[in-house]
Every structure is written in C-alpha cells, then in structure tokens.
Design a protein around this motif. Structure first.
Motif, PDB file in Angstrom:
ATOM      1  N   VAL A 211       0.869  -1.175   0.000  1.00 35.17           N
ATOM      2  CA  VAL A 211       0.000   0.000   0.000  1.00 35.17           C
ATOM      3  C   VAL A 211       0.905   1.223   0.000  1.00 35.17           C
ATOM      4  O   VAL A 211       1.800   1.343   0.848  1.00 35.17           O
ATOM      5  CB  VAL A 211      -0.937   0.015   1.228  1.00 35.17           C
ATOM      6  CG1 VAL A 211      -1.705   1.324   1.301  1.00 35.17           C
ATOM      7  CG2 VAL A 211      -1.915  -1.157   1.166  1.00 35.17           C
ATOM      8  N   ILE A 212       0.699   2.116  -0.964  1.00 32.27           N
ATOM      9  CA  ILE A 212       1.555   3.299  -1.070  1.00 32.27           C
ATOM     10  C   ILE A 212       0.789   4.556  -0.658  1.00 32.27           C
ATOM     11  O   ILE A 212      -0.426   4.662  -0.866  1.00 32.27           O
ATOM     12  CB  ILE A 212       2.139   3.468  -2.487  1.00 32.27           C
ATOM     13  CG1 ILE A 212       1.034   3.593  -3.531  1.00 32.27           C
ATOM     14  CG2 ILE A 212       3.053   2.300  -2.828  1.00 32.27           C
ATOM     15  CD1 ILE A 212       1.561   3.883  -4.928  1.00 32.27           C
ATOM     16  N   GLY A 217      -4.365  10.176  -0.489  1.00 33.69           N
ATOM     17  CA  GLY A 217      -4.813   8.964   0.183  1.00 33.69           C
ATOM     18  C   GLY A 217      -3.854   7.810  -0.033  1.00 33.69           C
ATOM     19  O   GLY A 217      -2.785   7.977  -0.631  1.00 33.69           O
ATOM     20  N   LYS A 218      -4.239   6.644   0.434  1.00 35.60           N
ATOM     21  CA  LYS A 218      -3.398   5.453   0.287  1.00 35.60           C
ATOM     22  C   LYS A 218      -4.006   4.507  -0.740  1.00 35.60           C
ATOM     23  O   LYS A 218      -5.229   4.343  -0.792  1.00 35.60           O
ATOM     24  CB  LYS A 218      -3.230   4.750   1.630  1.00 35.60           C
ATOM     25  CG  LYS A 218      -2.408   5.556   2.625  1.00 35.60           C
ATOM     26  CD  LYS A 218      -2.115   4.762   3.888  1.00 35.60           C
ATOM     27  CE  LYS A 218      -1.193   5.540   4.821  1.00 35.60           C
ATOM     28  NZ  LYS A 218      -0.873   4.766   6.049  1.00 35.60           N
ATOM     29  N   ALA A 219      -3.131   3.881  -1.539  1.00 36.79           N
ATOM     30  CA  ALA A 219      -3.607   3.034  -2.634  1.00 36.79           C
ATOM     31  C   ALA A 219      -2.886   1.692  -2.646  1.00 36.79           C
ATOM     32  O   ALA A 219      -1.675   1.620  -2.452  1.00 36.79           O
ATOM     33  CB  ALA A 219      -3.399   3.734  -3.973  1.00 36.79           C
ATOM     34  N   THR A 232      -7.686 -10.226  -0.254  1.00 38.21           N
ATOM     35  CA  THR A 232      -6.828  -9.177  -0.802  1.00 38.21           C
ATOM     36  C   THR A 232      -7.304  -7.790  -0.372  1.00 38.21           C
ATOM     37  O   THR A 232      -6.523  -6.965   0.105  1.00 38.21           O
ATOM     38  CB  THR A 232      -6.802  -9.246  -2.342  1.00 38.21           C
ATOM     39  OG1 THR A 232      -6.485 -10.576  -2.743  1.00 38.21           O
ATOM     40  CG2 THR A 232      -5.774  -8.294  -2.911  1.00 38.21           C
ATOM     41  N   PHE A 233      -8.584  -7.533  -0.519  1.00 42.28           N
ATOM     42  CA  PHE A 233      -9.127  -6.215  -0.190  1.00 42.28           C
ATOM     43  C   PHE A 233      -9.177  -5.998   1.320  1.00 42.28           C
ATOM     44  O   PHE A 233      -8.972  -4.876   1.794  1.00 42.28           O
ATOM     45  CB  PHE A 233     -10.512  -6.046  -0.812  1.00 42.28           C
ATOM     46  CG  PHE A 233     -10.483  -5.560  -2.236  1.00 42.28           C
ATOM     47  CD1 PHE A 233     -11.076  -4.361  -2.584  1.00 42.28           C
ATOM     48  CD2 PHE A 233      -9.866  -6.297  -3.225  1.00 42.28           C
ATOM     49  CE1 PHE A 233     -11.058  -3.902  -3.904  1.00 42.28           C
ATOM     50  CE2 PHE A 233      -9.840  -5.866  -4.545  1.00 42.28           C
ATOM     51  CZ  PHE A 233     -10.434  -4.659  -4.891  1.00 42.28           C
ATOM     52  N   HIS A 234      -9.442  -7.062   2.069  1.00 42.66           N
ATOM     53  CA  HIS A 234      -9.437  -6.925   3.527  1.00 42.66           C
ATOM     54  C   HIS A 234      -8.032  -6.558   4.024  1.00 42.66           C
ATOM     55  O   HIS A 234      -7.892  -5.723   4.916  1.00 42.66           O
ATOM     56  CB  HIS A 234      -9.922  -8.217   4.193  1.00 42.66           C
ATOM     57  CG  HIS A 234     -11.417  -8.316   4.247  1.00 42.66           C
ATOM     58  ND1 HIS A 234     -12.178  -7.652   5.192  1.00 42.66           N
ATOM     59  CD2 HIS A 234     -12.299  -8.982   3.471  1.00 42.66           C
ATOM     60  CE1 HIS A 234     -13.456  -7.908   4.993  1.00 42.66           C
ATOM     61  NE2 HIS A 234     -13.562  -8.710   3.951  1.00 42.66           N
ATOM     62  N   LEU A 235      -7.019  -7.176   3.443  1.00 44.25           N
ATOM     63  CA  LEU A 235      -5.649  -6.830   3.816  1.00 44.25           C
ATOM     64  C   LEU A 235      -5.340  -5.378   3.451  1.00 44.25           C
ATOM     65  O   LEU A 235      -4.700  -4.657   4.220  1.00 44.25           O
ATOM     66  CB  LEU A 235      -4.659  -7.762   3.116  1.00 44.25           C
ATOM     67  CG  LEU A 235      -4.587  -9.196   3.643  1.00 44.25           C
ATOM     68  CD1 LEU A 235      -3.730 -10.053   2.713  1.00 44.25           C
ATOM     69  CD2 LEU A 235      -4.020  -9.222   5.054  1.00 44.25           C
ATOM     70  N   ASP A 240      -4.930   0.418   5.710  1.00 46.69           N
ATOM     71  CA  ASP A 240      -5.444   1.790   5.572  1.00 46.69           C
ATOM     72  C   ASP A 240      -5.586   2.274   4.138  1.00 46.69           C
ATOM     73  O   ASP A 240      -5.544   3.482   3.872  1.00 46.69           O
ATOM     74  CB  ASP A 240      -4.576   2.783   6.359  1.00 46.69           C
ATOM     75  CG  ASP A 240      -4.610   2.519   7.856  1.00 46.69           C
ATOM     76  OD1 ASP A 240      -5.680   2.130   8.352  1.00 46.69           O
ATOM     77  OD2 ASP A 240      -3.567   2.673   8.512  1.00 46.69           O
ATOM     78  N   ALA A 241      -5.770   1.377   3.191  1.00 47.83           N
ATOM     79  CA  ALA A 241      -5.979   1.799   1.803  1.00 47.83           C
ATOM     80  C   ALA A 241      -7.321   2.505   1.658  1.00 47.83           C
ATOM     81  O   ALA A 241      -8.335   2.073   2.219  1.00 47.83           O
ATOM     82  CB  ALA A 241      -5.921   0.594   0.879  1.00 47.83           C
TER      83      ALA A 241
END
Length: 361
Positions: A211-212, A217-219, A232-235, A240-241
């Motif tokens: 996550v960058i 915001g974070k992506a 994947t999305f839960h991680l 904080d994505a």
C-alpha cells in the motif's frame, strides 16, 4: 572424450550460441535510444490542475490490444490515452494487466510468427511459454518503464502502469508498477493469485500486499485475479488503503456474470474506492474482454448502484473518468456499522484451520 558426449557438448555450444545471437538481435530491436530521442523532441502543453488532498479525478483506461511494430508507436499509443485522460481532468491514471504484450510486435513479422508452429514467440507448451517470457521479458520491461515513467513526468500525473510478466531472480512474476509525477517508481506489486494458465507455465506468486501513500490517500494495486478473493481487499483495508486499483486482462469471451465477480463486490465489503482497468480485443486467437470501471460503496454513488462510471463496451478502447471524494469516504466509514461488525473471536478460531487446510493440500 566419447563420441556421444562430444555430440552433447557440441549441441549445447550451438544452442548457447543461438541464444546469444537472439539476445543480440533483441537488444537491437528493443534499444531505448530511438525512443529516448523521440521523447526528448516532443512537447507537452497540457497543464493539470493542482491535486487536492481530499478529492481527485481518476481514469480507468481500457486499452485495445494491438501489435506495435516499433517502440515509438507503442509509446505514442500510451501517450494518446494519457493525454485524453489528462484533458478530461484525470490526475491518477490506471492501465491494464499485460500491457507489454503489444511490444511483441517489434519483432519483425511478429503477426506471422504468432501463427507458425515452430515460432520462438508463439505460445506452445508451458515450458516454451515460460522460456519466451524469460527471453523477451527484460527487453519489453525496459521499454515499458521508459514509456510510463516519462509519461507520468511529462503530464505531471500518477500512473498505475498496469502489469508485465518478466523475470526477477530466476523466477517469473506478473508485476505492476506505480509511477509518480517526477517519473519515479513509487512501488511495485507482484500478482498474489494466479490463473490456472499462469500456474501451468510456472509463474511465481508475490508474497506481500503493498500500500503506497499518495498526497490524496493510500492506494493498493493488486493484479487481476487478486480481486477474486476477499482476503486481498481486507488486507488492503487493514493497511489503511482508501482505494484499490485493479489492472485486468481477462482472456475469455465476455460473460456479464463472470466479469461481475471481483472488484465491485470487494468494494462493497470493505468500503474503499475501486478502479478497474481492462485490456480488450483480439490478438490472433487470444481474446481479451472486460469493462473498465470506477466503483464506490453503494451509498456514495449517485444511482445507488456502486458505480461511479463504467465503460460502455467490453471490447473497444475507452477512457473512463470519475471523481473520488476521499473525505466523503472517510466520513461514511466512521459511521458505517458494517465495518465494526466483525466477529474477531470467530475468525481467530477458524482462520488457523483454513491455513492448515491449504498448507496440507
């Protein structure tokens, strides 16, 4: 030395010589110098709006696959799509999975070679596919990086540049790259879940979800099949994505229900923005379909359907533009009961069993 052993040594020397000859030709065909000269000569007059910390326009680019005979025409194709996105106000632009495939066309008579049985670039056995990627990967990778790094810098935008298949430390990975407005690489993401085809020819899986942090915001930017699995999305959300960007290249005829799996559902589960960019069209007997889209939690979309914007077609080139309101997303998550309704005790009890099940298979 016995005769048969001499023959074996001779054959190996000949094979190694042929490989070196092929590498020499590829090094010439994929030389960066002509493209570098082309990039230096061109001028960009477009100026993007300053990025706001709470609101950003994004583009999900749907790319029509076609073979490019030169690295310059490949660059110009990607540039046209970036320019169209920027003209529509995009400050973050997402490209599809396998975006390096058009660069196969740089090889003379590539279209013809793709249909010949003994072609060095025609998909054949799994071992041959693997060998082809090992051979071509480093050459297409340098053109890919040069292209998207310079486009990000010239247009002062963030570009999730889709993904490419290339070797790293003697393994093959499907890897996505993210470039910033200074042309710098902000991060990479190796594909975490493989298709059966990718497994068959020996693609390796990544072992980390990145996550960058960006000014707005974070992506996270996992690749294609990664969106099929809720983990994947839960991680990404745990890290904080605010948005998850998915490059795809679905190698199948279009089916609404198959295509609908993945990103839209994951967005509703974890309350992030989802950006999906698709590779589409035909490359000989390879068919790619998909609809680029920008998704949000249902309550944050004007029609209450979870869709901010979506491509009109599944097989033609399009640029899909949408605006993300990061503050609205954060306010929504603060009051959303779904995000506090996890039964952590239950998950702790059973997730270890799930882990054991997959390890023992």
């Amino acid at each position: 030395m016995p005769y048969m052993k001499k023959c074996g040594v001779a054959m190996k020397i000949l094979k190694d010589f042929k490989k070196e000859a092929v590498r020499g030709i590829l090094n010439w065909l994929y030389s960066t110098k002509p493209l570098e000269r082309h990039i230096v000569k061109e001028k960009v007059d477009l100026k993007n709006e300053p990025i706001k910390p709470d609101r950003i326009k994004v583009a999900a680019v749907q790319v029509q696959i076609k073979l490019h005979k030169t690295t310059i025409t490949y660059y110009d194709h990607m540039k046209r799509l970036v320019e169209e996105s920027v003209k529509k106000g995009a400050q973050l632009i997402a490209f599809p999975e396998n975006i390096n495939l058009p660069l196969i066309g740089v090889i003379p008579m590539a279209e013809k070679l793709l249909t010949e049985n003994d072609s060095p670039i025609k998909p054949g056995s799994n071992s041959q596919i693997r060998e082809n990627f090992f051979l071509l990967g480093p050459y297409t990778e340098k053109i890919y990086k040069l292209t998207f790094s310079n486009l990000a810098k010239k247009y002062q935008v963030y570009i999730m540049a889709g993904s490419i298949t290339t070797p790293f430390q003697n393994k093959l990975y499907n890897t996505a790259y993210f470039f910033g407005p200074e042309g710098e690489c902000l991060g990479i993401q190796r594909k975490l879940h493989l298709t059966t085809t990718e497994e068959a020819f020996g693609l390796a899986v990544g072992d980390e979800l990145n996550v960058i942090s960006l000014p707005f915001g974070k992506a996270a930017f996992p690749v294609c099949m990664d969106a099929t699995y809720f983990e994947t999305f839960h991680l990404a959300r745990k890290k904080d994505a605010d948005m998850v960007i998915i490059p795809i290249a679905n190698n199948e005829e279009y089916d609404f229900y198959k295509a609908f799996r993945g990103t839209w559902h994951r967005v509703q589960e974890v309350r992030v923005f989802g950006i999906k960019s698709a590779l589409v069209g035909n490359l000989r007997d390879l068919v790619f379909t998909g609809r680029s889209a920008i998704f949000a939690p249902i309550d944050l979309t004007p029609r209450g359907d979870g869709v901010i914007q979506e491509a009109k077609t599944y097989n033609k080139e399009e640029v899909v533009i949408g605006e993300l309101d990061l503050n609205a997303l954060r306010r929504f998550r603060e009051r959303d009961p779904l995000l506090s309704d996890f039964n952590q005790e239950l998950y702790d009890k059973y997730l270890s069993l799930v882990k054991m099940y997959y390890w023992e298979r």
